[in-house]
Motif scaffolding. Structure first.
Motif, PDB file in Angstrom:
ATOM      1  N   LYS A 173      -3.545  14.837 -13.251  1.00 35.53           N
ATOM      2  CA  LYS A 173      -2.682  15.948 -12.868  1.00 35.53           C
ATOM      3  C   LYS A 173      -1.284  15.494 -12.448  1.00 35.53           C
ATOM      4  CE  LYS A 173      -3.497  17.580  -8.286  1.00 35.53           C
ATOM      5  NZ  LYS A 173      -4.180  18.464  -7.400  1.00 35.53           N
ATOM      6  N   ALA A 174      -1.150  14.317 -11.863  1.00 32.24           N
ATOM      7  CA  ALA A 174       0.173  13.831 -11.461  1.00 32.24           C
ATOM      8  C   ALA A 174       1.036  13.480 -12.669  1.00 32.24           C
ATOM      9  CB  ALA A 174       0.031  12.610 -10.554  1.00 32.24           C
ATOM     10  N   LEU A 175       0.398  13.152 -13.792  1.00 30.75           N
ATOM     11  CA  LEU A 175       1.140  12.791 -15.003  1.00 30.75           C
ATOM     12  C   LEU A 175       1.500  13.999 -15.860  1.00 30.75           C
ATOM     13  CD1 LEU A 175      -0.943   9.683 -16.093  1.00 30.75           C
ATOM     14  CD2 LEU A 175       1.150   9.725 -14.733  1.00 30.75           C
ATOM     15  N   GLN A 176       0.765  15.106 -15.695  1.00 28.21           N
ATOM     16  CA  GLN A 176       0.932  16.273 -16.559  1.00 28.21           C
ATOM     17  C   GLN A 176       2.371  16.774 -16.665  1.00 28.21           C
ATOM     18  OE1 GLN A 176      -1.579  17.992 -18.653  1.00 28.21           O
ATOM     19  NE2 GLN A 176       0.476  18.331 -19.407  1.00 28.21           N
ATOM     20  N   PRO A 177       3.133  16.838 -15.580  1.00 30.92           N
ATOM     21  CA  PRO A 177       4.508  17.343 -15.712  1.00 30.92           C
ATOM     22  C   PRO A 177       5.404  16.484 -16.599  1.00 30.92           C
ATOM     23  CG  PRO A 177       3.821  17.334 -13.414  1.00 30.92           C
ATOM     24  CD  PRO A 177       2.765  16.610 -14.184  1.00 30.92           C
ATOM     25  N   PHE A 178       5.019  15.253 -16.867  1.00 32.80           N
ATOM     26  CA  PHE A 178       5.870  14.324 -17.603  1.00 32.80           C
ATOM     27  C   PHE A 178       5.496  14.193 -19.075  1.00 32.80           C
ATOM     28  CE2 PHE A 178       6.023  13.238 -13.161  1.00 32.80           C
ATOM     29  CZ  PHE A 178       7.390  13.203 -12.947  1.00 32.80           C
ATOM     30  N   VAL A 179       4.459  14.896 -19.520  1.00 31.02           N
ATOM     31  CA  VAL A 179       4.064  14.851 -20.935  1.00 31.02           C
ATOM     32  C   VAL A 179       3.933  16.268 -21.469  1.00 31.02           C
ATOM     33  CG1 VAL A 179       2.899  12.631 -20.732  1.00 31.02           C
ATOM     34  CG2 VAL A 179       1.595  14.712 -20.381  1.00 31.02           C
ATOM     35  N   LYS A 187       0.864  -1.181   0.000  1.00 31.22           N
ATOM     36  CA  LYS A 187       0.000   0.000   0.000  1.00 31.22           C
ATOM     37  C   LYS A 187       0.895   1.223   0.000  1.00 31.22           C
ATOM     38  CE  LYS A 187      -3.781   2.073   2.595  1.00 31.22           C
ATOM     39  NZ  LYS A 187      -4.654   1.955   3.757  1.00 31.22           N
ATOM     40  N   GLY A 188       0.469   2.259  -0.729  1.00 30.12           N
ATOM     41  CA  GLY A 188       1.257   3.484  -0.732  1.00 30.12           C
ATOM     42  C   GLY A 188       0.858   4.406  -1.854  1.00 30.12           C
ATOM     43  N   THR A 189       1.826   5.175  -2.341  1.00 26.09           N
ATOM     44  CA  THR A 189       1.554   6.120  -3.421  1.00 26.09           C
ATOM     45  C   THR A 189       2.580   5.934  -4.536  1.00 26.09           C
ATOM     46  OG1 THR A 189       2.886   7.848  -2.379  1.00 26.09           O
ATOM     47  CG2 THR A 189       0.528   7.872  -1.909  1.00 26.09           C
ATOM     48  N   VAL A 190       2.086   6.069  -5.760  1.00 28.49           N
ATOM     49  CA  VAL A 190       2.928   6.019  -6.948  1.00 28.49           C
ATOM     50  C   VAL A 190       2.496   7.183  -7.831  1.00 28.49           C
ATOM     51  CG1 VAL A 190       3.570   4.696  -9.000  1.00 28.49           C
ATOM     52  CG2 VAL A 190       3.189   3.510  -6.813  1.00 28.49           C
ATOM     53  N   LEU A 191       3.402   8.114  -8.106  1.00 34.94           N
ATOM     54  CA  LEU A 191       3.101   9.308  -8.913  1.00 34.94           C
ATOM     55  C   LEU A 191       1.923  10.101  -8.355  1.00 34.94           C
ATOM     56  CD1 LEU A 191       3.430   7.742 -12.459  1.00 34.94           C
ATOM     57  CD2 LEU A 191       5.098   9.167 -11.316  1.00 34.94           C
ATOM     58  N   GLY A 192       1.751  10.088  -7.054  1.00 35.39           N
ATOM     59  CA  GLY A 192       0.662  10.833  -6.438  1.00 35.39           C
ATOM     60  C   GLY A 192      -0.656  10.079  -6.365  1.00 35.39           C
ATOM     61  N   TYR A 193      -0.701   8.874  -6.890  1.00 33.55           N
ATOM     62  CA  TYR A 193      -1.914   8.052  -6.833  1.00 33.55           C
ATOM     63  C   TYR A 193      -1.815   7.094  -5.655  1.00 33.55           C
ATOM     64  CZ  TYR A 193      -2.691   9.664 -11.598  1.00 33.55           C
ATOM     65  OH  TYR A 193      -2.883  10.448 -12.712  1.00 33.55           O
ATOM     66  N   ASP A 194      -2.929   6.882  -4.953  1.00 35.54           N
ATOM     67  CA  ASP A 194      -2.974   5.882  -3.889  1.00 35.54           C
ATOM     68  C   ASP A 194      -3.057   4.509  -4.545  1.00 35.54           C
ATOM     69  OD1 ASP A 194      -2.968   7.815  -1.885  1.00 35.54           O
ATOM     70  OD2 ASP A 194      -5.157   7.976  -1.907  1.00 35.54           O
ATOM     71  N   VAL A 195      -2.162   3.597  -4.150  1.00 41.17           N
ATOM     72  CA  VAL A 195      -2.080   2.279  -4.764  1.00 41.17           C
ATOM     73  C   VAL A 195      -2.197   1.205  -3.686  1.00 41.17           C
ATOM     74  CG1 VAL A 195      -0.577   0.702  -6.060  1.00 41.17           C
ATOM     75  CG2 VAL A 195      -0.630   3.138  -6.642  1.00 41.17           C
TER      76      VAL A 195
END
Length: 184
Positions: free
Chosen positions: A87-93, A52-60
């Motif tokens: 929104k967490a992906l926006q900086p990378f595209v 459990k945790g976060t990946v790229l700002g998403y709770d996983v």
């Protein structure tokens, strides 16, 4: 990875990392447990996975079990990913991504890792829900997905309602009971 105090107990795992692309940094932070050392080293014992945790700002959340490469026929993993849109992906595209609001993805992955079945799929984005199943195989991948649009204007797709998917050139399976775009 920490050695358990009790022999045979699951191993505690704490995964932390970053992905840097230019000035942008994405963080990964997962913790939980994986199967015991004995299960991991055995060729036939299932290895539990609970992270459990976060990946790229998403709770996983990842729960279930896998086996070692000598016995890969027992994959059984539930995955849940929840976050604030793209929104967490926006900086990378470079392309401007739409503002969708909350996103939730859940799926159950079973079967041989080389040909898994992804079932109990539920993707919720804005007021759209996609559900179904995907069978992945080297020779043929089949999809059985359903999308429900709640309280949305059909806009540009209105002329395509009830048109067979084959004519729309979309991915579909001929095994599907209804191979047209339905809007209720």
């Amino acid at each position: 990875m920490a050695v358990p105090a009790i022999p045979g107990a699951p191993l505690d795992v704490d995964i932390k990392g970053t992905l840097t692309l230019g000035e942008n940094v994405a963080r990964v932070a997962l913790d939980g447990q994986v199967g015991s050392a004995k299960a991991i080293l055995s060729s036939d014992a299932p290895v539990t996975v609970n992270l459990k945790g976060t990946v790229l700002g998403y709770d996983v959340l990842i729960e279930g079990g896998v086996r070692q490469p000598k016995a890969p026929d027992d994959v059984n993993i539930m995955i849940s990913v929840v976050g604030d849109g793209l929104k967490a992906l926006q900086p990378f595209v470079q392309t401007l991504l739409p503002k969708l609001g909350p996103i939730e993805l859940k799926a159950h992955i079973t079967g041989d890792p080389s040909a898994p079945v992804v079932e109990e799929i539920r993707i919720t984005v804005a007021q759209t829900v996609i559900s179904g199943r995907i069978d992945i195989d080297d020779d043929e991948t089949s999809y059985n997905l359903k999308a429900v649009l709640n309280d949305q204007d059909l806009g540009l797709i209105a002329p395509y309602v009830d048109m067979p998917l084959a004519e729309l050139c979309l991915l579909y399976t001929s095994d599907a009971a209804d191979d047209s775009l339905r809007v209720d």
